[in-house]
Design an enzyme around this catalytic site. Structure first.
Site, PDB file in Angstrom:
ATOM      1  N   LYS A 119      55.223 -50.145  33.097  1.00  0.00           N
ATOM      2  CA  LYS A 119      54.442 -48.929  32.855  1.00  0.00           C
ATOM      3  C   LYS A 119      52.998 -49.078  33.328  1.00  0.00           C
ATOM      4  O   LYS A 119      52.510 -50.170  33.611  1.00  0.00           O
ATOM      5  CB  LYS A 119      54.508 -48.542  31.378  1.00  0.00           C
ATOM      6  CG  LYS A 119      55.858 -47.915  31.030  1.00  0.00           C
ATOM      7  CD  LYS A 119      55.853 -47.178  29.725  1.00  0.00           C
ATOM      8  CE  LYS A 119      57.166 -46.413  29.548  1.00  0.00           C
ATOM      9  NZ  LYS A 119      57.287 -45.838  28.200  1.00  0.00           N
TER      10      LYS A 119
ATOM     11  N   ARG B 207      63.512 -51.987  26.070  1.00  0.00           N
ATOM     12  CA  ARG B 207      64.062 -51.046  27.054  1.00  0.00           C
ATOM     13  C   ARG B 207      63.467 -51.432  28.404  1.00  0.00           C
ATOM     14  O   ARG B 207      62.260 -51.344  28.607  1.00  0.00           O
ATOM     15  CB  ARG B 207      63.690 -49.610  26.673  1.00  0.00           C
ATOM     16  CG  ARG B 207      64.268 -48.550  27.615  1.00  0.00           C
ATOM     17  CD  ARG B 207      63.902 -47.155  27.119  1.00  0.00           C
ATOM     18  NE  ARG B 207      64.451 -46.118  27.991  1.00  0.00           N
ATOM     19  CZ  ARG B 207      63.855 -45.636  29.074  1.00  0.00           C
ATOM     20  NH1 ARG B 207      62.655 -46.086  29.434  1.00  0.00           N
ATOM     21  NH2 ARG B 207      64.426 -44.702  29.804  1.00  0.00           N
TER      22      ARG B 207
END
Length: 258
Positions: free
Chosen positions: A205, A239
Site C-alpha cells: 500500500k 491479506r
C-alpha cells in the site's frame, strides 16, 4: 489471505487477473501451492478514486471465478470482497465462504441480513465515505478511539442481526493517511480489547511505497518488514499480494514466538 483481483484497475497490477478460467486457475493454483489459507476475490476496485461499476458487471466478474476455484479446490476458503448485498447473495450461492465488506454495511445495509442468513463469517472494515470520496475524509479528533467506538457499535449491530463470526479490519489507506496508518500499526494491540480476530491489509500500500519513494511493484520488501511488525502486534490474518513471502514471514515469526 491471498488477493485475487478480478478488476482492470486495482492499484497493484500484479494482483489483477483477467476473467478467463485458465488465468484465474493459474493464479489461484499459485497461491494455493504457496500456502494460502484463504483466497480473497474482488470484482470492484476500492482504491482511492476507483471507477464505479454496475452490480451486474461486478456479479459477472466474481461468480464464475468462485465456481471455477471451488471446482478445482473444493477445500479452499474463498472470501468475496464486496459491499453490495446482491453481489454477496450471488457469491454465496456460487460457493463463497466469507464476505469481506470494506464498508461494514454502511454503503449497502442490506448486505448484513444476507450475511446473517447465510451463517458465514463477515469481515467488517473501517472506512469513511466511499472509494470515490474517502481520500478527503481522513480528519479525526482521535484516530484509534474513534475506530474502536465505530467497531463496538458495529459489532453490537451484527450480533443483533444474527451474524455469528466477525473479523475486524481497521482499513489501512481507507480514509487514512500514511502517518495514520503507521500510528494504527504501532498501537495495534489496542484492538485486542474488542476480543475479535483482526485482519491487516497493508500489502504494497501507499503508506509503504510512498514512504520508501518506490512504486507498488517495488514495495515487497517494505511489505514484508511491516508484516513481521503486524504479527508481533497480534494480527490474526494477513491479506497479501505475495503469499510465498508472507508465509515465510509467518514461519519465522512462529520460530521466534513459538
Amino acid at each position: 489471505m491471498g488477493i485475487l483481483n478480478l478488476t482492470p484497475d486495482s492499484f497493484f497490477e500484479g494482483s489483477r487477473v483477467k476473467i478467463s478460467k485458465e488465468q484465474v486457475l493459474t493464479k489461484a493454483s499459485q497461491m494455493v501451492n504457496e500456502g494460502a489459507d484463504i483466497l480473497d476475490l474482488g470484482g470492484y476496485s476500492t482504491r482511492p478514486g476507483a471507477v464505479d461499476i454496475s452490480v451486474s458487471e461486478e456479479i459477472d466478474r466474481v461468480v464464475p471465478p468462485i465456481e471455477w476455484i471451488k471446482e478445482a479446490y473444493p477445500e479452499m476458503l474463498i472470501s468475496l470482497d464486496t459491499f453490495r448485498s446482491q453481489v454477496a447473495k450471488k457469491g454465496i450461492e456460487a460457493g463463497a465462504d466469507l464476505i469481506n465488506d470494506v464498508s461494514a454495511g454502511n454503503i449497502d445495509p442490506e448486505i448484513l441480513p444476507v450475511v446473517a442468513e447465510s451463517g458465514l463469517p463477515y469481515i467488517a472494515m473501517h472506512m469513511r465515505g466511499t472509494p470515490q470520496t474517502m481520500k478527503g475524509l481522513s480528519d479525526y479528533s482521535d484516530l484509534i478511539p474513534e475506530i474502536l467506538y465505530y467497531f463496538a457499535e458495529k459489532v453490537d449491530l451484527f450480533k443483533k442481526l444474527g451474524i455469528k463470526d466477525v473479523i475486524l479490519d481497521p482499513g489501512f489507506g481507507f480514509a487514512k493517511t500514511a502517518e495514520q496508518g503507521f500510528h494504527l500499526l504501532k498501537n495495534w494491540t489496542l484492538f485486542r480489547s474488542l476480543g475479535l480476530p483482526v485482519l491487516a491489509g497493508i500489502s504494497r500500500k501507499s503508506m509503504i511505497y510512498k514512504t520508501l519513494d518506490v512504486t507498488a511493484s517495488e514495495a515487497l520488501n517494505g511489505t514484508t518488514a511491516l508484516h513481521m511488525v503486524a504479527l508481533q502486534q497480534g494480527v490474526n490474518i494477513l491479506r497479501v499480494h505475495d503469499v510465498k513471502e508472507a508465509k515465510e514471514t509467518i514461519k519465522l515469526y512462529e520460530k521466534l514466538y513459538p
